[in-house]
Enzyme design. Structure first.
Site, PDB file in Angstrom:
ATOM      1  N   GLN A 176      56.634 -27.158 -34.336  1.00 45.37           N
ATOM      2  CA  GLN A 176      55.677 -26.902 -35.399  1.00 45.37           C
ATOM      3  C   GLN A 176      56.001 -27.762 -36.620  1.00 45.37           C
ATOM      4  OE1 GLN A 176      52.240 -25.452 -35.478  1.00 45.37           O
ATOM      5  NE2 GLN A 176      53.589 -25.059 -33.788  1.00 45.37           N
ATOM      6  N   HIS A 209      54.708 -31.367 -36.954  1.00 42.49           N
ATOM      7  CA  HIS A 209      53.283 -31.592 -37.236  1.00 42.49           C
ATOM      8  C   HIS A 209      53.076 -32.164 -38.631  1.00 42.49           C
ATOM      9  CE1 HIS A 209      50.483 -30.273 -34.221  1.00 42.49           C
ATOM     10  NE2 HIS A 209      51.151 -29.176 -33.975  1.00 42.49           N
ATOM     11  N   GLU A 237      49.844 -18.117 -37.509  1.00 45.99           N
ATOM     12  CA  GLU A 237      48.896 -18.763 -36.597  1.00 45.99           C
ATOM     13  C   GLU A 237      49.359 -18.608 -35.135  1.00 45.99           C
ATOM     14  OE1 GLU A 237      48.911 -22.983 -37.049  1.00 45.99           O
ATOM     15  OE2 GLU A 237      46.967 -23.257 -36.060  1.00 45.99           O
ATOM     16  N   HIS A 238      50.592 -19.047 -34.849  1.00 42.34           N
ATOM     17  CA  HIS A 238      51.166 -18.935 -33.503  1.00 42.34           C
ATOM     18  C   HIS A 238      52.346 -17.976 -33.546  1.00 42.34           C
ATOM     19  CE1 HIS A 238      49.713 -23.202 -33.852  1.00 42.34           C
ATOM     20  NE2 HIS A 238      49.098 -22.874 -32.740  1.00 42.34           N
ATOM     21  N   ASP A 270      48.537 -25.349 -27.149  1.00 40.73           N
ATOM     22  CA  ASP A 270      47.884 -26.434 -27.889  1.00 40.73           C
ATOM     23  C   ASP A 270      46.997 -27.266 -26.981  1.00 40.73           C
ATOM     24  OD1 ASP A 270      49.067 -25.812 -30.254  1.00 40.73           O
ATOM     25  OD2 ASP A 270      50.678 -27.283 -30.095  1.00 40.73           O
ATOM     26  N   HIS A 301       7.525   1.403 -47.728  1.00 43.13           N
ATOM     27  CA  HIS A 301       8.407   1.690 -46.600  1.00 43.13           C
ATOM     28  C   HIS A 301       8.014   3.038 -45.976  1.00 43.13           C
ATOM     29  CE1 HIS A 301      10.858  -1.557 -48.171  1.00 43.13           C
ATOM     30  NE2 HIS A 301      11.746  -1.415 -47.213  1.00 43.13           N
TER      31      HIS A 301
END
Lengths: 427, 427
Positions: free
Chosen positions: B257, B260, B325-326, B359, B418
């Site tokens: 990670q 990245h 996220e993960h 991924d 209505h």
């Protein structure tokens, strides 16, 4: 009320004005709303109370919270007919939304791999209920019930209290729904408070509910820091009718949208010229008798349109382009239209399904996409109060089968440790 | 790499910094992005080409469109191993996403009323695929396949072409997915073009895909005029491990990670002090050998953290607060954690499920909520490419049963027409 013929030369440019009716132009109010939000983030309740003094005409008192006693008292003051109506609405809305609940699922591969999708309720939801002249208990029902059905643990309600008063019927609806936390605060400040939290008001994960341009702009600005339902504008109805429809009924249906708001839109599309012209007369016959005459008249004159087409297919195609919030199909064969309806918030089929029944207690949500956004937004629902997580579980065999391809792709994207993380587990 | 002990006095304030790690501060770029969007709305392709010259170093040529021939040639130049990997990924992603398809449903009442929910694919979707130094064919697969499975008719791809070149692997992936319309344009301008349309680029209904802060800000600004998937920031991983986990494997996972992006976050939470300290050593042992050493080091040092807790329950509670996220659960009894995991984009269970497999080709989407937004956002999926419409159909009996309650509620909200629309159909 405008009457357009689809075969006329100038039709396309006139019709495009209707398609592009959404004038959600937030640029003007963006600076003010940004300032309000920042003020609430920086000064919390102090900022909120200043805003309350300015917009709602009272000082915010000792506490912004609405007590359980206030709700109970309002409930006790409510007559039985209204209690029954609210309870019937609650039961029917709950029943419909339960059908929307998605289940966590798993799927299995022969090598032992497991893939799936977990459904988890959102922890905290903030519901915004607008105030103003009338009470809107139905807005509370429509926002709170999907959250309750989803399993949201903490539900927060914010609503403005003009001169410190929240309408009794709204309080009674809070009591019926057993709302535990509600606050007398409205506008962009309420949205900021729910998005970022103040001493009084808890920070939530998702904010839903209708509101004016300030509220809508605030929701857009906090989006990302919390989730929101949608950005909605003035209400609207589209009716596709043929000669089987009752002119008087459809005229009232169009007016029932027009009475909401000067900016509300009412459209009739039909291939029957005869029906169209009778309808126009009928609208003008009824209009002067309505209590909300001034509003309805402006809406019908400035925003309404009757469109006369060549045939049924063209009526459907044009209605799909308009992508209206509420769509009535007032024909004997209404279900035959359904496969071709692409864009509409809610679809009302047949001669005995007036739009108003969906506003209160048919069951489906009345919070619907407006201004053509039915092309991409959906009705408010249980889905707005849950989130999903992907599930992946592999054993050595499962990973082995994918390892070469995975390493090749990681390599191609230049991500060495990604490749290594597979390699070390499989060689 | 920071090591925090949950029992330490100062822990809560240190941990809160990790919880509030999302610094999606768009205020700085908002004015520039607003200007870019307005420019594209006003001057269309001319504005786009100026932006391309400025940001991508070429003049936009005769056409921004990527031809089918370019895609085919790139595909032919791709080696078989890569073609197979891309096809395997495509098949597995498609297979997973097909399981997400929701069905239109109807339910019936004894009196003949029909309620339901119609599922309709979005008409036009715009996918944004970032460029830069590397090719990201996986981003294209992950964005396009849910749209294809949903039944979207028109799929538009925009991607920046540095010096006019789109990476060959991305073009090959377009060929494999049979993308019919793709354009060499990136950044906020591409988002504006897809939201409002230009002469070259069609206006779409929903825009998805990752991007830098300019792209994210543009997506937020056009939200409401189109739908978007989510607002995503730097990537992140959280691992819950115990002594059954392999220190080497987990170190690589955290580094996968970190490689990245300098702003990517890697967290390990464990109640095993022994594991935690060994892991830290292992990370620093591996780090210098990585090709993306500089990036990974900055990420680990500035954004990474190892948290040592008292027990399993505390590890889970803290990980839920981080809402990563993960999330990897690297224990023998990984599934026993699942009921308690509330917030995570994707959950990777057991010792043979490295995040990297998700991924590329496990099947679930790799577009996931970041920065804690897993509290309320879900993975990209088929759901982002469909919309729902409520269905209501009543006959006279069905309407009769609800008429009194409906009229009472309409009355209470002061909406006369209505009420009338129900009354005229039932008396």
């Amino acid at each position: 009320m405008k009457v357009l013929y689809s075969r006329d030369l100038g039709f396309r440019s006139e019709f495009d004005l209707l398609v592009n009716r959404s004038d959600n132009d937030m640029a003007d109010v963006m600076p003010i709303v940004t300032e309000i939000i920042n003020d609430v983030r920086n000064r919390g309740d102090v900022a909120l109370k200043e805003q309350i003094l300015k917009f709602d005409g009272w000082d915010g008192g000792d506490s912004l919270a609405i007590s359980k006693d206030e709700m109970k008292e309002a409930f006790n003051n409510t007559n039985n007919k209204m209690k029954e109506a609210l309870n019937l609405a609650k039961d029917r809305i709950k029943n419909y939304h339960k059908k929307q609940l998605e289940k966590t699922w798993l799927s299995f591969e022969e090598n032992g791999s497991i893939l799936g999708q977990k459904i988890t309720p959102i922890d905290k939801a903030g519901l915004y209920i607008p105030g103003g002249k009338a009470a809107y208990p139905s807005s509370l029902l429509m926002n709170a019930i999907p959250a309750i059905v989803a399993g949201v643990k903490q539900i927060i309600v914010c609503t403005p209290a003009t001169n410190g008063k929240v309408p009794e019927l709204l309080l009674a609806a809070m009591y019926i729904l057993d709302i535990k936390k509600a606050f007398k605060v409205g506008g962009a400040g309420a949205i900021a408070a729910m998005a970022y939290g103040t001493k009084s008001i808890p920070k939530v994960d998702v904010i839903t509910g209708p509101g004016n341009i300030f509220v809508a702009t605030a929701k857009k600005l906090v989006f990302g820091d919390v989730n929101i339902d949608m950005i909605a504008g003035p209400s609207e109805i589209g009716v596709i009718a043929d000669d089987s429809a009752n002119v008087h009924h459809i005229a009232i249906d169009l007016l029932s949208q027009a009475e909401h708001d000067e900016l509300a839109s009412s459209f009739l599309i039909t291939h029957s010229k005869d029906f169209a012209l009778k309808l126009k007369d009928e609208i003008y016959r009824i209009l002067p008798n309505l209590k909300r005459y001034e509003i309805a008249k402006k809406s019908i004159e400035n925003k309404g349109a009757i469109i006369i087409t060549q045939n049924k297919d063209e009526s459907i195609a044009l209605m799909n382009e308009l992508a209206v919030e509420h769509l009535e199909i007032a024909t004997n064969d209404a279900f035959s239209y359904l496969p071709f309806i692409k864009n509409a918030g809610a679809i009302f089929l047949g001669h005995y399904t007036p739009e108003a029944i969906g506003d209160y207690l048919a069951g489906p949500n009345h919070t619907l996409p407006t201004g053509g956004s039915a092309r991409f937004f959906s009705p408010l629902g249980v889905n707005n109060f849950i989130k999903k997580s992907s599930i992946i579980s592999m054993n050595k065999n499962g990973l082995n089968e994918l390892s070469k391809a995975c390493m090749a792709l990681a390599d191609a994207e230049g991500l060495e440790a990604h490749k290594l993380s597979v390699e070390v587990r499989t060689n």
